[in-house]
Write an enzyme that holds these catalytic residues in place. Sequence first.
Site, PDB file in Angstrom:
ATOM      1  N   LYS A  57     -16.752 -17.863   2.898  1.00  0.00           N
ATOM      2  CA  LYS A  57     -18.214 -17.799   2.948  1.00  0.00           C
ATOM      3  C   LYS A  57     -18.873 -17.432   1.631  1.00  0.00           C
ATOM      4  CE  LYS A  57     -18.783 -16.359   7.733  1.00  0.00           C
ATOM      5  NZ  LYS A  57     -19.095 -15.141   8.494  1.00  0.00           N
ATOM      6  N   GLY A  92      -7.543  -7.768  -0.150  1.00  0.00           N
ATOM      7  CA  GLY A  92      -7.677  -8.590   1.057  1.00  0.00           C
ATOM      8  C   GLY A  92      -6.923  -9.899   0.944  1.00  0.00           C
ATOM      9  N   ARG A 146       0.819  -1.218   0.000  1.00  0.00           N
ATOM     10  CA  ARG A 146       0.000   0.000   0.000  1.00  0.00           C
ATOM     11  C   ARG A 146       0.854   1.270   0.000  1.00  0.00           C
ATOM     12  NH1 ARG A 146      -4.951  -2.048   3.849  1.00  0.00           N
ATOM     13  NH2 ARG A 146      -6.342  -2.568   2.117  1.00  0.00           N
ATOM     14  N   GLY A 190     -12.525  -4.818   0.650  1.00  0.00           N
ATOM     15  CA  GLY A 190     -13.929  -4.426   0.822  1.00  0.00           C
ATOM     16  C   GLY A 190     -14.376  -3.478  -0.276  1.00  0.00           C
TER      17      GLY A 190
HETATM   18  P1  AMP Z   1     -12.700 -14.702   2.432  1.00  0.00           P
HETATM   19  O1  AMP Z   1     -12.323 -13.594   3.367  1.00  0.00           O
HETATM   20  O2  AMP Z   1     -14.153 -15.028   2.420  1.00  0.00           O
HETATM   21  O3  AMP Z   1     -12.105 -14.514   1.055  1.00  0.00           O
HETATM   22  O4  AMP Z   1     -12.052 -16.009   3.041  1.00  0.00           O
HETATM   23  C1  AMP Z   1     -10.686 -16.179   3.176  1.00  0.00           C
HETATM   24  C2  AMP Z   1     -10.455 -17.248   4.186  1.00  0.00           C
HETATM   25  O5  AMP Z   1     -11.067 -18.449   3.777  1.00  0.00           O
HETATM   26  C3  AMP Z   1      -8.998 -17.549   4.402  1.00  0.00           C
HETATM   27  O6  AMP Z   1      -8.631 -17.149   5.687  1.00  0.00           O
HETATM   28  C4  AMP Z   1      -8.925 -19.074   4.232  1.00  0.00           C
HETATM   29  O7  AMP Z   1      -8.135 -19.709   5.221  1.00  0.00           O
HETATM   30  C5  AMP Z   1     -10.361 -19.498   4.381  1.00  0.00           C
HETATM   31  N1  AMP Z   1     -10.610 -20.786   3.718  1.00  0.00           N
HETATM   32  C6  AMP Z   1     -10.396 -21.086   2.437  1.00  0.00           C
HETATM   33  N2  AMP Z   1     -10.665 -22.387   2.206  1.00  0.00           N
HETATM   34  C7  AMP Z   1     -11.059 -22.917   3.386  1.00  0.00           C
HETATM   35  C8  AMP Z   1     -11.462 -24.216   3.802  1.00  0.00           C
HETATM   36  N3  AMP Z   1     -11.494 -25.236   2.938  1.00  0.00           N
HETATM   37  N4  AMP Z   1     -11.821 -24.394   5.091  1.00  0.00           N
HETATM   38  C9  AMP Z   1     -11.776 -23.368   5.949  1.00  0.00           C
HETATM   39  N5  AMP Z   1     -11.396 -22.112   5.631  1.00  0.00           N
HETATM   40  C10 AMP Z   1     -11.044 -21.888   4.350  1.00  0.00           C
END
Ligand code: AMP
Length: 405
Positions: free
Chosen positions: A203, A355, A41, A378
């Site tokens: 998620k 992110g 950044r 975000g």
């Molecule tokens: P997001 O912020 O929704 O992009 O999610 C990112 C996070 O998802 C990271 O910290 C990853 O460790 C987690 N993640 C990715 N794949 C998995 C998985 N199979 N089980 C649990 N966490 C996961």
Amino acid sequence: MVNGLKGIKTIREFELNDKNVFLRLDLNVPLENGKISDETRITASLPTIQYALEKGAKLVMASHLGRPKAAGDKKYSLEPVANRLSELLKKEVILIEDPKSDAVKHLLKTMKKDQVILLENLRYEPGETENSEEFALALASYTQIYINDAFGASHRAHASIDALPRLIKDRGIGFLIEKEIKMLDQLMENPKRPYIAIMGGAKVSDKIDVIEKLMNVVDGFIIGGAMAYTFLKAKGLPVGRSLVEADKVSYAKEMMARIEARNKTVLLPVDHMVTTDIASNKATATRDQSIEENFMGVDIGPQTIKNYSTAIMGAATVFWNGPMGIFENPAYAEGTFAIAKALAESKGVKIVGGGDSAAAAEASGFADKMTHISTGGGASLEYLQGDRLPGLEVLRPKKTSEGLA
Ligand code: AMP
């Protein structure tokens, strides 16, 4: 036509010489034991800073850092950033503790060409997150030209993003925001085809709005990360103890049907890396798409890596948002890094969300092979899903009773 910058002036359009220029930056870098662990950044902010200095501006730079609970909490001081900026700019960076004090005004009168001002963490002042007009008035008292280049903070209506530019007539954006918006607009308007969006991460719920928007423009989706298990469950496959959003299973099913009805593809993992104990740092590949009881998916499997890499190599535009597994742990990072490698080798346009996706691209060692990596996780998602970013909206000309203000 999508043109997120319509009506917004850029820094090029102002006469900066000898003017007090307030430059809102996103210098919110990760710190480990007081040391900057990723300076992306800072380096991304340099073109605008250097341009303003070359044009003779008297610069007051400002940023937030983390979420300090109390004013002056040293853990969130911008001091390490000031030191690094000083090295990179080869100038003295004067860190001002209290942005409301008269110190800034005095300094601006006597400032030399090799000096720049950086205000301490704006969030030490509660008025920043409250979008306080009083705080904005204090900042405005020494601002002649306002430039926002803090893309990663532009989705928040905070005082230095929203209330302050409302008070300043000469206001615009820097080069980083200009580049970010142009890159993101490219994903929504006339992208080179085939165009694929890779969606991963923890998620589905966080990504629903952006999936809904992208559905209208992409030719296909690649789904990975924990998100994939919600989709596999929706197809009736066993997913063991993998992370699933139970309340999103029916949405995932309905969404896949809608995408396929438009003749677009949704690629899901055909095998997985699984473990019974995350702390073991060991995972084995499944034989097929199902995950046995007691096992949880932590990464995509080898055949999935092949399928996804082939799809990426065949695409002319790729947007990547979210890791394929728990990539923070090297034992479960192979799938995510393989995706980064395929992107690096592809000749298409490859744009990476901010992110975790930006962190994954960095950790993979292929960051410099991407067309663009957003500095705002975000902000980039909110922009793509069609939300207006307060930090941009405030800079557009407004119709008033006296015409354009
Ligand atoms: P997001 O912020 O929704 O992009 O999610 C990112 C996070 O998802 C990271 O910290 C990853 O460790 C987690 N993640 C990715 N794949 C998995 C998985 N199979 N089980 C649990 N966490 C996961």
